[in-house]
Each structure stands twice: as structure tokens, then as C-alpha cells.
Design a protein around this motif. Structure first.
Motif, short mmCIF file in Angstrom:
data_model
loop_
_atom_site.label_atom_id
_atom_site.label_comp_id
_atom_site.label_asym_id
_atom_site.label_seq_id
_atom_site.Cartn_x
_atom_site.Cartn_y
_atom_site.Cartn_z
N ASP A 65 -11.04 12.85 -5.18
CA ASP A 65 -12.44 12.51 -5.57
C ASP A 65 -12.83 11.25 -5.81
N VAL A 66 -14.06 10.82 -5.71
CA VAL A 66 -14.48 9.47 -5.70
C VAL A 66 -14.57 9.00 -7.14
N GLU A 67 -14.86 9.81 -8.10
CA GLU A 67 -15.07 9.47 -9.53
C GLU A 67 -13.64 8.84 -9.95
N THR A 68 -12.36 9.64 -9.68
CA THR A 68 -11.22 9.14 -9.88
C THR A 68 -10.87 7.73 -9.21
N GLU A 69 -11.18 7.66 -8.02
CA GLU A 69 -11.09 6.47 -7.30
C GLU A 69 -11.68 5.17 -8.00
N LYS A 70 -12.75 5.49 -8.37
CA LYS A 70 -13.51 4.13 -9.18
C LYS A 70 -12.93 3.90 -10.32
N ARG A 71 -12.67 5.04 -11.04
CA ARG A 71 -11.90 4.64 -12.23
C ARG A 71 -10.47 3.98 -12.18
N LEU A 72 -9.74 4.40 -11.11
CA LEU A 72 -8.55 3.70 -10.93
C LEU A 72 -8.59 2.20 -10.44
N LEU A 73 -9.76 1.91 -9.58
CA LEU A 73 -10.12 0.62 -9.02
C LEU A 73 -10.59 -0.18 -10.44
N ASN A 98 0.87 -1.15 -0.05
CA ASN A 98 0.00 -0.03 0.09
C ASN A 98 0.84 1.23 -0.07
N LEU A 139 -2.04 10.03 -3.87
CA LEU A 139 -3.59 9.89 -3.35
C LEU A 139 -4.64 10.48 -4.23
N THR A 140 -5.93 9.97 -4.28
CA THR A 140 -6.66 10.74 -5.06
C THR A 140 -7.57 11.24 -4.16
#
Length: 73
Positions: free
Chosen positions: A61-69, A52, A58-59
Motif C-alpha cells: 500500500d501507498v501509506e506504508t511506502e510513504k512511511r518507509l520513505l 535495491n 516489498l510494500t
């Protein structure tokens, strides 16, 4: 401030320090016992923690996090 107040203040500070030290030592003992009982699980947790730390930035916003996942899948 009179002598009785100073004495009571020192007792409270000393007692708080002793309590904090006892709690920290107890926590370390419990961690060591868990590692001795489950060495494979402790090594797995340490490997995950090490992984980790090398993720990068680190991201926010939530949209960027979802895209990276989604990209990782």
C-alpha cells in the motif's frame, strides 16, 4: 495442410527467430558501447541495482511506502 503452407510457416518462424536474434544482439552491443563510453556511470547504475536487491520485503500500500520513505530520510 499442404506443402506450401508448411513451407511458408517454416519461413515465417525462421525469419522471426532471425529477427529476434538480431534485435537481442544489437541491444547487447549498444549496452556494451554505453559501458565503454561511460564506465563511471555504468558502475554507479550497477551499484544502485545491487543496493535495491537488498531492501527486503516489498510494500503493497501507498501509506506504508510513504512511511518507509520518511524513515529513510
Amino acid at each position: 495442410m499442404n506443402n506450401k503452407q508448411r513451407w511458408m510457416g517454416s519461413v515465417v518462424l525462421l525469419g522471426g527467430g532471425v529477427l529476434l536474434a538480431a534485435l537481442l544482439l544489437k541491444g547487447q552491443d549498444e549496452i556494451n558501447q554505453d559501458r565503454q563510453q561511460n564506465p563511471a556511470q555504468a558502475a554507479e547504475v550497477e551499484n544502485k541495482e545491487a543496493g535495491n536487491h537488498s531492501l527486503g520485503s516489498l510494500t503493497v500500500d501507498v501509506e506504508t511506502e510513504k512511511r518507509l520513505l520518511e524513515q529513510q530520510r
